[in-house]
Motif scaffolding. Structure first.
Motif, mmCIF file in Angstrom:
data_model
loop_
_atom_site.group_PDB
_atom_site.id
_atom_site.type_symbol
_atom_site.label_atom_id
_atom_site.label_comp_id
_atom_site.label_asym_id
_atom_site.label_seq_id
_atom_site.Cartn_x
_atom_site.Cartn_y
_atom_site.Cartn_z
ATOM 1 N N GLN A 37 0.832 -1.199 0.000
ATOM 2 C CA GLN A 37 0.000 0.000 0.000
ATOM 3 C C GLN A 37 0.871 1.254 0.000
ATOM 4 O OE1 GLN A 37 -3.584 0.373 2.525
ATOM 5 N NE2 GLN A 37 -2.657 -1.313 3.640
ATOM 6 N N GLY A 45 10.463 -3.420 8.065
ATOM 7 C CA GLY A 45 9.519 -4.551 8.138
ATOM 8 C C GLY A 45 9.013 -4.896 6.746
ATOM 9 N N ASN A 46 8.639 -3.868 5.978
ATOM 10 C CA ASN A 46 8.207 -4.112 4.593
ATOM 11 C C ASN A 46 9.341 -4.747 3.789
ATOM 12 O OD1 ASN A 46 6.757 -0.880 4.793
ATOM 13 N ND2 ASN A 46 5.554 -2.751 4.710
ATOM 14 N N TYR A 154 -11.976 -4.722 1.825
ATOM 15 C CA TYR A 154 -10.526 -4.745 1.611
ATOM 16 C C TYR A 154 -10.013 -6.138 1.195
ATOM 17 C CZ TYR A 154 -5.613 -3.772 2.803
ATOM 18 O OH TYR A 154 -4.258 -3.612 2.772
ATOM 19 N N MET A 158 -8.343 -7.497 -2.334
ATOM 20 C CA MET A 158 -7.032 -8.151 -2.311
ATOM 21 C C MET A 158 -7.102 -9.508 -3.030
ATOM 22 S SD MET A 158 -4.565 -8.465 0.943
ATOM 23 C CE MET A 158 -3.338 -9.754 0.995
ATOM 24 N N ASP A 161 -6.969 -8.770 -6.634
ATOM 25 C CA ASP A 161 -5.599 -8.438 -7.092
ATOM 26 C C ASP A 161 -4.842 -9.713 -7.450
ATOM 27 O OD1 ASP A 161 -6.055 -5.800 -6.281
ATOM 28 O OD2 ASP A 161 -4.983 -6.027 -4.371
ATOM 29 N N GLY A 173 4.204 -10.791 4.387
ATOM 30 C CA GLY A 173 4.525 -10.917 5.804
ATOM 31 C C GLY A 173 3.410 -11.660 6.535
ATOM 32 N N ASP A 175 1.334 -10.911 8.847
ATOM 33 C CA ASP A 175 0.045 -10.248 9.090
ATOM 34 C C ASP A 175 -0.959 -10.464 7.961
ATOM 35 O OD1 ASP A 175 1.961 -8.500 7.646
ATOM 36 O OD2 ASP A 175 0.261 -7.126 7.548
ATOM 37 N N GLN A 176 -0.458 -10.837 6.789
ATOM 38 C CA GLN A 176 -1.368 -11.002 5.647
ATOM 39 C C GLN A 176 -1.924 -12.419 5.518
ATOM 40 O OE1 GLN A 176 -2.364 -8.329 3.720
ATOM 41 N NE2 GLN A 176 -1.214 -7.206 5.268
ATOM 42 N N ALA A 209 9.082 -12.686 8.822
ATOM 43 C CA ALA A 209 7.729 -12.294 8.431
ATOM 44 C C ALA A 209 7.025 -11.407 9.454
ATOM 45 C CB ALA A 209 6.898 -13.540 8.180
ATOM 46 N N VAL A 211 8.539 -8.522 11.724
ATOM 47 C CA VAL A 211 9.610 -7.712 12.305
ATOM 48 C C VAL A 211 8.983 -6.807 13.362
ATOM 49 C CG1 VAL A 211 11.374 -5.965 11.812
ATOM 50 C CG2 VAL A 211 10.906 -7.788 10.140
ATOM 51 N N ARG A 219 4.389 -5.308 16.072
ATOM 52 C CA ARG A 219 4.885 -5.401 14.705
ATOM 53 C C ARG A 219 5.260 -4.002 14.223
ATOM 54 N NH1 ARG A 219 2.336 -5.341 9.708
ATOM 55 N NH2 ARG A 219 0.398 -4.736 10.685
ATOM 56 N N MET A 220 6.384 -3.892 13.526
ATOM 57 C CA MET A 220 6.749 -2.583 12.989
ATOM 58 C C MET A 220 5.648 -2.115 12.050
ATOM 59 S SD MET A 220 10.226 -1.344 11.047
ATOM 60 C CE MET A 220 11.274 -1.626 12.453
HETATM 61 P P1 TYM Z 1 1.203 -3.470 3.545
HETATM 62 O O1 TYM Z 1 1.325 -2.338 2.593
HETATM 63 O O2 TYM Z 1 0.721 -3.204 4.905
HETATM 64 O O3 TYM Z 1 2.597 -4.197 3.698
HETATM 65 C C1 TYM Z 1 3.342 -4.608 2.571
HETATM 66 C C2 TYM Z 1 4.058 -5.917 2.888
HETATM 67 O O4 TYM Z 1 4.952 -5.735 3.990
HETATM 68 C C3 TYM Z 1 4.703 -6.742 4.972
HETATM 69 N N1 TYM Z 1 4.958 -6.169 6.307
HETATM 70 C C4 TYM Z 1 5.748 -6.734 7.214
HETATM 71 N N2 TYM Z 1 6.466 -7.866 7.200
HETATM 72 C C5 TYM Z 1 7.189 -8.167 8.308
HETATM 73 N N3 TYM Z 1 7.217 -7.395 9.428
HETATM 74 C C6 TYM Z 1 6.499 -6.239 9.483
HETATM 75 N N4 TYM Z 1 6.541 -5.486 10.573
HETATM 76 C C7 TYM Z 1 5.722 -5.869 8.347
HETATM 77 N N5 TYM Z 1 4.901 -4.823 8.062
HETATM 78 C C8 TYM Z 1 4.447 -5.019 6.805
HETATM 79 C C9 TYM Z 1 3.225 -7.094 4.800
HETATM 80 O O5 TYM Z 1 2.944 -8.359 5.331
HETATM 81 C C10 TYM Z 1 3.090 -7.045 3.292
HETATM 82 O O6 TYM Z 1 3.507 -8.252 2.699
HETATM 83 N N6 TYM Z 1 -2.934 -5.916 2.260
HETATM 84 C C11 TYM Z 1 -1.555 -5.667 1.872
HETATM 85 C C12 TYM Z 1 -1.404 -5.075 0.481
HETATM 86 C C13 TYM Z 1 -2.028 -5.891 -0.609
HETATM 87 C C14 TYM Z 1 -1.593 -7.135 -1.092
HETATM 88 C C15 TYM Z 1 -2.490 -7.480 -2.159
HETATM 89 C C16 TYM Z 1 -0.553 -7.985 -0.713
HETATM 90 C C17 TYM Z 1 -3.128 -5.532 -1.353
HETATM 91 N N7 TYM Z 1 -3.387 -6.473 -2.283
HETATM 92 C C18 TYM Z 1 -2.338 -8.680 -2.839
HETATM 93 C C19 TYM Z 1 -0.432 -9.194 -1.422
HETATM 94 C C20 TYM Z 1 -1.311 -9.529 -2.467
HETATM 95 C C21 TYM Z 1 -0.961 -4.698 2.872
HETATM 96 O O7 TYM Z 1 -1.632 -3.982 3.533
HETATM 97 O O8 TYM Z 1 0.373 -4.638 2.852
#
Ligand code: TYM
Length: 356
Positions: A37, A45-46, A154, A158, A161, A173, A175-176, A209, A211, A219-220
Motif C-alpha cells: 500500500q 519490516g516491509n 478490503y 485483495m 488483485d 509478511g 500479518d497477511q 515475516a 519484524v 509489529r513494525m
Molecule cells: P502493507 O502495505 O501493509 O505491507 C506490505 C508488505 O509488507 C509486509 N509487512 C511486514 N512484514 C514483516 N514485518 C512487518 N513489521 C511488516 N509490516 C508489513 C506485509 O505483510 C506485506 O507483505 N494488504 C496488503 C497489500 C495488498 C496485497 C495485495 C498484498 C493488497 N493487495 C495482494 C499481497 C497480495 C498490505 O496492507 O500490505
C-alpha cells in the motif's frame, strides 16, 4: 544479512517448491502477485517481510508487484499526497532490487479490472467470512471515525488483485496470512459456483515475516510510530535505535547482566548481524561485559550497511522520476492485458455476455 528462506504457507516447503504447490487448480503459469500500500514511507519490516522475498522470486517466476493505491484509500489521506506516496513505493521497490526487465511493477488503480473482479467475487463471499477477518476488526478499532465499506471489502479487493492474474503464490509478511486464507476460500467459492477456474494461491511467508518495531512489543508499523524507514538518514537511524530501541527492561544499570532472549535489539541482531557478532553480543550482554549502547552500535553499523546501497539507489531514482513513472506505466499496461483476458473469461463463465 542472514539468509531469508521463505516457505509456502500450506506446505512449509522452500520457495522452490512453489512450482509444485499441492491443491492448486487451474494453473495457467507460474505467476506470482504481491502488493504494497502506498500509505506512507516503507520501513524495514516491509523490506524484510516482503520486498527482500520478491527479489529472488523475480529470477524464477513471472512476478507482478502492485502498488495498491485503491487499498490505501480506506484510510484518510490528503489528495495531493497520493502521487508522492506512489512515487515513494515505486522508488523503494526499485531501490531494493526489483528489476522492471524481470518483474512487472504496476499501479492498481491503473487496471480497472481489479475493482471489477472484486465486485464479482464479493457476490460469492458470505458476509460472515469478511466480518471475522482480524485485520478488519483491528483497522476498525484503529480508525473508529472512518469504518468505511472499503475496510470491509478490503480482503475481497485483495483476492481480486491476486486472482485476476491467476497467481499460484503470494509472498507476504505474517500479518497477511488471514487475507490469503480468505483468498483461497473465495477462489473455492467461485469455482464451486461457476466451475473450476481460479487457482488457490499459496502464501510464501519468509523467516522474517514479523519484524517487531523499536518499541520491542508490536509489529513494525507506520501507524505505531515504531519504524526505521528505508529512507531514514543514518543519523536519524542512530538516534532512533539509541534512544527508542527497547532492550531487556530488567537491565536498568550498565552493570546489570541482560537477557538477549527477551531483548528486541538482539532479535534485530539476528536479522542484520553475523553469527559471530550475535554470539559476541549475547555473551557480553549476559555478563554485563558491555552496555546496551555498545550492543546497539554494532547493530546500527550493520543496518546502515544494508541500507546504504538501497539509499544510494533511491537517490539516483529520485533524480529520474520521469523514468520511474515510465516503468510503472509500462508495467501497468502489461498487467492490464493479462487482467483483461481474465475478465473476458470471467464474464463468459458468469453469464455477463449479453452485449458481446
Ligand atoms: P502493507 O502495505 O501493509 O505491507 C506490505 C508488505 O509488507 C509486509 N509487512 C511486514 N512484514 C514483516 N514485518 C512487518 N513489521 C511488516 N509490516 C508489513 C506485509 O505483510 C506485506 O507483505 N494488504 C496488503 C497489500 C495488498 C496485497 C495485495 C498484498 C493488497 N493487495 C495482494 C499481497 C497480495 C498490505 O496492507 O500490505
Amino acid at each position: 544479512m542472514t539468509a531469508n528462506t521463505p516457505t509456502t504457507g500450506d506446505s512449509k516447503r522452500s520457495v522452490t517448491g512453489v512450482t509444485s504447490v499441492t491443491g492448486v487448480t487451474g494453473v495457467t503459469g507460474q505467476r506470482i502477485f504481491s502488493g504494497i500500500q502506498p500509505s506512507g514511507r516503507l520501513h524495514i519490516g516491509n523490506y524484510l517481510g516482503a520486498i527482500s522475498q520478491f527479489v529472488p522470486l523475480q529470477e524464477e517466476y513471472e512476478c507482478i508487484f502492485g502498488i495498491v493505491d485503491l487499498h490505501a484509500m480506506t484510510q484518510l489521506y490528503e489528495k495531493d499526497e497520493m502521487s508522492q506516496r506512489i512515487t515513494n513505493a515505486a522508488v523503494n521497490y526499485l531501490a531494493c532490487g526489483l528489476d522492471p526487465n524481470k518483474a512487472t511493477l504496476m499501479l492498481q488503480s491503473g487496471v480497472a479490472e481489479h475493482a471489477e473482479l472484486a465486485w464479482i467475487l464479493s457476490t460469492v463471499t458470505p458476509l460472515p467470512w469478511i466480518q471475522r477477518v482480524p485485520t478488519f476488526k483491528e483497522k476498525a478499532r484503529h480508525q473508529p471515525d472512518n469504518v468505511n465499506m472499503g475496510l470491509l471489502n478490503y480482503p475481497v479487493l485483495m483476492a481480486a488483485d491476486i486472482l485476476i492474474y491467476k497467481s499460484v503464490a503470494v509472498p507476504v509478511g505474517e500479518d497477511q496470512r488471514p487475507h490469503l486464507e480468505l483468498t483461497r476460500e473465495i477462489a473455492r467459492a467461485f469455482n464451486a459456483r461457476f466451475g473450476s477456474f481460479f487457482p488457490e494461491p499459496a502464501e510464501i511467508i519468509g523467516s522474517q515475516a514479523r519484524v517487531i518495531g523499536l518499541d520491542g512489543k508490536n509489529r513494525m508499523s507506520k501507524s505505531l510510530d515504531n519504524c526505521i524507514y528505508l529512507d531514514d538518514e543514518p543519523d536519524v537511524i542512530r538516534e532512533k535505535i539509541a534512544k527508542q530501541g527497547v532492550t531487556d527492561p530488567a537491565r536498568v544499570k550498565r552493570t546489570d547482566p541482560g537477557n538477549p532472549d527477551i531483548c528486541n535489539i538482539f532479535t534485530w541482531h539476528k536479522l542484520f548481524s553475523t553469527k559471530e557478532e550475535q554470539a559476541y553480543c549475547a555473551k557480553e550482554c549476559r555478563k554485563a561485559g558491555f552496555g546496551c549502547l555498545d550492543c546497539k552500535a554494532i547493530l546500527i553499523k550493520n543496518i546502515l550497511a544494508v541500507l546504504e546501497p538501497i539509499q544510494e539507489r533511491q537517490k539516483e531514482l529520485m533524480a529520474d522520476l520521469d523514468g520511474v513513472k515510465e516503468i510503472i506505466r509500462d508495467g501497468t499496461d502489461r498487467a492490464r492485458k493479462i487482467a483483461q483476458e481474465t475478465m473476458k473469461e470471467v464474464r463468459e463463465i458468469t453469464g455477463l455476455t449479453y452485449l458481446s
